[in-house]
Design an enzyme around this catalytic site. Sequence first.
Site, PDB file in Angstrom:
ATOM      1  N   SER A 291       0.814  -1.212   0.000  1.00  0.00           N
ATOM      2  CA  SER A 291       0.000   0.000   0.000  1.00  0.00           C
ATOM      3  C   SER A 291       0.855   1.274   0.000  1.00  0.00           C
ATOM      4  CB  SER A 291      -0.955  -0.048   1.197  1.00  0.00           C
ATOM      5  OG  SER A 291      -1.888   0.984   1.157  1.00  0.00           O
ATOM      6  N   ASP A 302      10.529   5.045  -9.522  1.00  0.00           N
ATOM      7  CA  ASP A 302      10.124   5.661 -10.787  1.00  0.00           C
ATOM      8  C   ASP A 302      10.874   6.963 -11.053  1.00  0.00           C
ATOM      9  OD1 ASP A 302       8.387   3.613 -11.235  1.00  0.00           O
ATOM     10  OD2 ASP A 302       6.554   4.774 -10.992  1.00  0.00           O
ATOM     11  N   LYS A 316      -0.405  -4.156  -3.529  1.00  0.00           N
ATOM     12  CA  LYS A 316      -1.727  -3.570  -3.239  1.00  0.00           C
ATOM     13  C   LYS A 316      -1.796  -2.193  -3.884  1.00  0.00           C
ATOM     14  CE  LYS A 316      -4.893  -2.192   0.474  1.00  0.00           C
ATOM     15  NZ  LYS A 316      -4.998  -0.754   0.213  1.00  0.00           N
TER      16      LYS A 316
END
Length: 556
Positions: A291, A302, A316
């Site tokens: 999460s 990223d 998740k």
Amino acid sequence: MRRFLLQTLICIACLPTMAQSEKDHYFDVTKNLDVFNTIYKNLDLMYVDTLDAQEVVGTGIKAMLRSLDPYTEYYPEENMGDLKEIYTGKFAGIGALIRYNTQLKRVVIDEPYEGMPAAQAGLRKGDIILSIDDSTMVDKDVSYVSSHLRGDPGTTFVLKIKRPSTGKKMQMKITRKTIQTPSVPYYGLRPDKIGYINLSQFTEGCAKEVRRAFIDMKDQGMRGLVFDLRGNGGGSEAEAVQIVNMFVPKDLLIVSNRGKMKRANKDYFTKVEPIDSVMPVVVLVSDMTASASEITSGALQDLDRAVILGTRTYGKGLVQMSLDLPYNGSLKLTTNKYYIPSGRCIQAINYKHDQGGYKEHIPDSLTHVFYTAHGREVRDGGGIKPDVEIQPDSLPNIGYYLATSGADSTEVLLNYEVDYIAKHPTIACPADFEISDADYEDFKQRVIDSGFTYDRESEKYLKNLVKLAQFEGYYDDAKSEFDSLEKKLKHNIAKDLDYNKEQIKKILAGDIVAAYYYQAGAIENSLRGDKQMEEACRLIDNPAEYWKILGRNMPK
């Protein structure tokens, strides 16, 4: 022009079908609600016994939600405290973990929290809870005892315990207070100036705690950070974005929420300038990193800002919100999927609503390629794949059984630790403490004398293989080999304890350190011999390798 007209006609032709489909959906909703309502009315009117509306309807609600995803949950008024605790990490009680001792058939104190009422009252690991005020706790389970230990902040009760090391019964008055488990249970700067922060949960205010820890170590000359998110199940998205913002510039999109209702969609951007945008950061992750932890680690990956190290995360990629219900209840429901800076959603499981809640893991072959800020390939689905994959030391089978209370457990591990603590008023600091070989031999003998047994997986597999060989007709030809293998795999507790000595010593050390230095000490001690931690520090010590992994030039 002709092509445009054709496309327009196709769209217009689709409109009646879409409208009909929507009409059918609303009809199905109305029909089924009417059927449910009618069934309950007739049950309440004619069923042989009187119905408990809360129980029967509550069971129906839970069954309905079970067909969706595991994060959509109903909280009636009496359980609203549980929901509040999820979001804030706060509850009122004495501040201690408790557990059931299967040998004594009693609930005992397992680990008091530092600075909390349990620790201030002098409660210790292994103390047997006898009564709370006038209510006996003998023959009660953990949930029953826990519900009596909790209460409103400021309320006082009398706790009666028995200390197993002395056999003495003790009585103490304890005042409950608001307990908030620390979001940063431990941070510290190593002698080589590599910092370490352990973040256990993304509750309200955790970003401030991480920021405070980072600045403290930076002021002391920190040259690299290991940020530990292993086992962190997540929490607040906003807190995750604030933590990422500590390391990346202002006005960057970190996470986007997208779902059926446009008004529930939301984009989170960084809002302030970073504290440090160049210091090497290695983020430790595991299969239980989920999460908000995946938003944090995924966004840093990223944006090529940190090396992610460990094992693939949970996956998740769903977001929940709370909806107020009549009669002071609440519904925590999944409304969105989230997308991190590369544009990927890392949700690992498809929940098939039309198949009774069936779920399936998204295979790698169906995932899609995305790109980081500097052009590295990353994929959606299946969680965050680490830049550097390092498997942790696995808990040996015998270690699991020693540390877990089973129905026939001898509790030899707990009993040894309680006796050790009673015999040692002080121990070495967490960074240095370890179980000596002499102490381990004492523990080993106690395990053997206790009659401890456990299920060996190798023996299970051998029995299954024998059955399969007999079924397929190969057993008689291979009987001598099977007999030889059975002798080699014969249960030998002493041999197993010797073979797994180092791992079991770590279990003992962690539990014992927690009794003296609490959770912070246990975490610091656990870093001794931690393969993932060692690799993270090695990477920070090799800047060229670190920056190459990120596809970036080394800062000058």
